[in-house]
Design a protein around this motif. Structure first.
Motif, short mmCIF file in Angstrom:
data_model
loop_
_atom_site.label_atom_id
_atom_site.label_comp_id
_atom_site.label_asym_id
_atom_site.label_seq_id
_atom_site.Cartn_x
_atom_site.Cartn_y
_atom_site.Cartn_z
N UNK A 148 1.46 -1.09 0.23
CA UNK A 148 0.10 -0.15 -0.07
C UNK A 148 1.25 1.01 0.14
N UNK A 149 0.54 2.40 -0.47
CA UNK A 149 1.30 3.63 -0.08
C UNK A 149 0.95 4.44 0.78
N UNK A 150 1.43 4.32 1.80
CA UNK A 150 1.10 5.45 3.17
C UNK A 150 0.79 6.25 3.05
N UNK A 151 0.56 6.95 3.88
CA UNK A 151 0.35 8.10 3.98
C UNK A 151 1.10 9.11 5.07
N UNK A 152 2.08 8.78 5.60
CA UNK A 152 3.12 9.79 6.44
C UNK A 152 3.53 8.19 7.49
N UNK A 153 4.61 9.27 8.11
CA UNK A 153 5.15 8.53 9.14
C UNK A 153 6.70 8.73 10.14
N UNK A 154 6.68 8.70 11.15
CA UNK A 154 7.28 8.76 12.24
C UNK A 154 7.46 7.90 13.05
N UNK A 155 8.71 8.22 14.25
CA UNK A 155 9.12 7.32 15.32
C UNK A 155 8.60 7.70 16.42
N UNK A 156 8.29 6.94 17.41
CA UNK A 156 7.96 7.28 18.67
C UNK A 156 9.27 6.57 19.57
N UNK A 157 8.94 7.25 21.24
CA UNK A 157 9.71 6.46 22.38
C UNK A 157 8.43 4.84 22.44
N UNK A 158 8.64 3.75 22.64
CA UNK A 158 7.72 3.08 22.61
C UNK A 158 7.98 1.22 23.77
N UNK A 159 7.73 0.41 23.17
CA UNK A 159 7.86 -0.89 24.26
C UNK A 159 6.94 -0.91 25.75
N UNK A 160 6.65 -2.13 25.77
CA UNK A 160 5.51 -1.81 26.87
C UNK A 160 6.08 -1.57 28.11
N UNK A 161 6.94 -2.10 28.87
CA UNK A 161 7.90 -1.51 29.90
C UNK A 161 7.60 -0.12 30.10
#
Length: 296
Positions: free
Chosen positions: A28-41
């Motif tokens: 699919x052609x995406x509409x946006x991209x970003x990085x975010x802090x995550x991980x369940x802990x």
């Protein structure tokens, strides 16, 4: 102020948005991209810290750019990172596709799978100092078992968010003060896919809370009486991190009693889906109180 020790994963989330989730083999052609802090802990640690808890995190990051960025972010959020180890290799990542209020996620554990019982032993004093210990299953199961052992040794309740879901040994289930699966994880962790979930809740009174998205949460009191905490109606933008917000809030408010803790955790989880990112929508204590006040 509740002292919460979180033993768990730390990831960088790589988030792509699209008009819909792709099917198998489809591009699919995406509409946006970003990085975010995550991980369940890390997510649960940030959720608890924003809600007023005193939070320490026990985990691992890699010696890469993501690891350095995540440590700086956690420290800025007020999380005690003194017991987060930097190890050789890559930091964990989660590749997330978001469409509307839904998401699909692939997690690469990286440094998270280097968190061993020896790390926990070196930080045992943190278990003694905590009021509540909170963990998940994005770290090795052996490490989760050891966290349960250390929590028991110091007389601290252990909350286990069993995600991603696997069948858990009965000895671990018995040592956990509170299990917090969603409706999909619930029967998997018990290794009873055809069981009656209401009966299972009644058999574990006061020890199990099942979340059910916008429908809220179900649990049984210590006398076996089934309770349903209805969901709070909001406009969902991104459901990533809603469960982690719920768990961080539950640990924070557990000293208020299970019913009140579930009510507040449900509200915090609802607020979290109104903004983008696993941690982006996590409410502060003031935001949560204002939201609950508007629903009174």
């Amino acid at each position: 102020m509740t002292r919460v020790l979180v033993v768990g994963s730390i990831n960088m989330d790589l988030v792509t948005s699209a008009r819909r989730l792709p099917q198998l083999g489809e591009t699919l052609l995406g509409e946006g991209f970003a990085t975010y802090p995550g991980g369940k802990g890390a997510n649960q640690a940030v959720a608890a810290a924003r809600l007023g808890a005193q939070v320490a995190l026990l985990g691992c990051v890699g010696n890469d750019a993501f690891g350095r960025q995540l440590l700086a972010h956690l420290e800025a959020e007020g999380v005690d990172i003194r017991r987060v180890a930097t190890v050789d290799g890559s930091t964990g990542i989660a590749a997330i596709t978001v469409s509307g209020g839904d998401n699909a996620i692939v997690v690469v554990p990286g440094a998270n799978h280097q968190l061993t019982p020896s790390h926990l032993d070196a930080a045992e004093q943190a278990f003694a100092e905590a009021d509540v210990v909170l963990t998940q299953l994005e770290i090795p199961l052996e490490t989760v078992r050891h966290a349960a052992l250390l929590a028991q040794r110091h007389g601290k309740p252990l909350l286990l968010n069993p995600a991603p879901a696997v069948a858990l040994p009965e000895a671990l289930l018995q040592s956990v003060a509170l299990l917090t699966p969603n409706e999909h994880e619930f029967l998997t962790l018990l290794a009873q896919p055809d069981a009656d979930w209401r009966a299972q809740l009644a058999e574990r009174p006061g020890k199990l809370v099942m979340t059910h998205g916008k429908h809220g949460a179900y649990f049984a009191l210590k006398r076996g009486e089934l309770r349903h905490q209805p969901g709070f109606e909001v406009q969902a933008v991104d459901s990533t991190g809603a469960g982690d917000t719920f768990n961080g809030a539950l640990a924070t408010f557990l000293p208020l009693g299970l019913e009140e803790a579930v009510r507040r955790a449900n509200a915090a989880g609802a607020l979290s889906v109104t903004r983008h990112g696993a941690q982006g929508g996590m409410p502060t204590l003031a935001e949560l109180e204002a939201f609950l006040g508007s629903k009174a």
